[in-house]
Enzyme design. Sequence first.
Site, mmCIF file in Angstrom:
data_model
loop_
_atom_site.group_PDB
_atom_site.id
_atom_site.type_symbol
_atom_site.label_atom_id
_atom_site.label_comp_id
_atom_site.label_asym_id
_atom_site.label_seq_id
_atom_site.Cartn_x
_atom_site.Cartn_y
_atom_site.Cartn_z
ATOM 1 N N TYR A 78 0.823 -1.213 0.000
ATOM 2 C CA TYR A 78 0.000 0.000 0.000
ATOM 3 C C TYR A 78 0.856 1.262 0.000
ATOM 4 O O TYR A 78 0.475 2.283 -0.572
ATOM 5 C CB TYR A 78 -0.995 -0.008 1.167
ATOM 6 C CG TYR A 78 -2.226 -0.793 0.830
ATOM 7 C CD1 TYR A 78 -3.263 -0.209 0.110
ATOM 8 C CD2 TYR A 78 -2.331 -2.134 1.169
ATOM 9 C CE1 TYR A 78 -4.376 -0.948 -0.253
ATOM 10 C CE2 TYR A 78 -3.442 -2.882 0.809
ATOM 11 C CZ TYR A 78 -4.463 -2.274 0.109
ATOM 12 O OH TYR A 78 -5.561 -3.000 -0.272
ATOM 13 N N HIS A 130 -15.268 3.618 -1.209
ATOM 14 C CA HIS A 130 -14.292 2.595 -0.827
ATOM 15 C C HIS A 130 -13.134 3.163 -0.006
ATOM 16 O O HIS A 130 -12.072 2.555 0.074
ATOM 17 C CB HIS A 130 -13.761 1.885 -2.088
ATOM 18 C CG HIS A 130 -14.820 1.115 -2.814
ATOM 19 N ND1 HIS A 130 -14.691 0.680 -4.109
ATOM 20 C CD2 HIS A 130 -16.050 0.706 -2.417
ATOM 21 C CE1 HIS A 130 -15.795 0.030 -4.486
ATOM 22 N NE2 HIS A 130 -16.634 0.043 -3.466
ATOM 23 N N CYS A 169 1.172 2.119 15.519
ATOM 24 C CA CYS A 169 0.518 3.249 16.164
ATOM 25 C C CYS A 169 1.420 3.835 17.253
ATOM 26 O O CYS A 169 1.966 3.108 18.073
ATOM 27 C CB CYS A 169 -0.799 2.758 16.776
ATOM 28 S SG CYS A 169 -1.723 3.997 17.662
ATOM 29 N N SER A 203 -17.861 0.216 -15.058
ATOM 30 C CA SER A 203 -18.800 -0.723 -15.656
ATOM 31 C C SER A 203 -19.964 -0.809 -14.685
ATOM 32 O O SER A 203 -19.807 -1.170 -13.538
ATOM 33 C CB SER A 203 -18.162 -2.093 -15.844
ATOM 34 O OG SER A 203 -18.178 -2.801 -14.641
ATOM 35 N N ASN A 236 -17.954 6.668 -21.060
ATOM 36 C CA ASN A 236 -16.934 5.625 -20.961
ATOM 37 C C ASN A 236 -16.115 5.596 -22.244
ATOM 38 O O ASN A 236 -16.600 5.982 -23.297
ATOM 39 C CB ASN A 236 -17.602 4.248 -20.781
ATOM 40 C CG ASN A 236 -17.392 3.686 -19.389
ATOM 41 O OD1 ASN A 236 -16.427 4.036 -18.699
ATOM 42 N ND2 ASN A 236 -18.282 2.813 -18.964
ATOM 43 N N ALA A 283 -12.974 10.702 -20.209
ATOM 44 C CA ALA A 283 -13.523 11.735 -19.320
ATOM 45 C C ALA A 283 -12.743 13.032 -19.460
ATOM 46 O O ALA A 283 -13.317 14.122 -19.410
ATOM 47 C CB ALA A 283 -13.477 11.247 -17.872
HETATM 48 ZN ZN LIG Z 1 -3.471 2.547 18.259
#
Ligand SMILES: [Zn+2]
Length: 260
Positions: A66, A117, A155, A197, A221, A239
């Site tokens: 990520y 999302h 954290c 889609s 599209n 777009a």
């Molecule tokens: Zn934490």
Amino acid sequence: MTATARLVSMLRSSSSLSVLTGAGMSAESGIPTFRDAGGLWEDEDPVSLASVDGFLANPARVQRWYAERLRGVMDAQPHSGHVALAELESELDVTVVTQNVDGLHSRAGSTNVLEMHGNITRHFCVECQDNTGPGLSTLTSTVDTAGSAPGLVQCTLCGGLIRPAVVWFGEMLPHGVFSRAVEAVAESDVFLSIGTSSSVYPASSLIEVAQSNGAYTVEINVAPSVAASRFDDSITGRAGQVLPKLVSELRSTVSAPETT
Ligand SMILES: [Zn+2]
């Protein structure tokens, strides 16, 4: 009359617009799609990278993956289509509902964005939910350094694992986001589906909401989706080309002197 001309005409007499965007919108900014062939998942098992179980099984790998995606997103820029959607806010009320996690709509200036999302640029601790400490971007500078295994991002408050604030397989959509999207679509005069889609949830259900409330619906599209026939109109194109043209035609129509 072309579909674009019909859409301009409809927007001119409308007060609110809702827009659903998907992977195709981000692809024009150079961000790879998730599930399409050649996309990011091709060489990876999606569930091992995008589920709680996969994360807990190998948090360092998932965090690093990520972090690399985050770096790609931060290097990407909103394109002219993102900017055009933001500019439409000066003409009418606009709600952008997006399946993309890159935050490019907000960076382009859209102020009313519902991220179905989540957003990869945000993060939280899986133990205490704190989202204010260092995120996965702290890994990007250490990725690929020779020989050193990447560390874990933990954290600063409780030592729990930090994860991206995106929706993983098997997880619920962020609380309230879908109901707000349905509300916005139900109140819209025009509904656009861009770069997605529209055959699967949540796109399919939002089209139904728009249609049952009498909205004029248009798909934009690069190629008509399998659901194109469900829309009132379909515009084929990028777009980044279609939307700026739309804005400019809308403005020229609106600012043209009245003829009697
Ligand atoms: Zn934490």
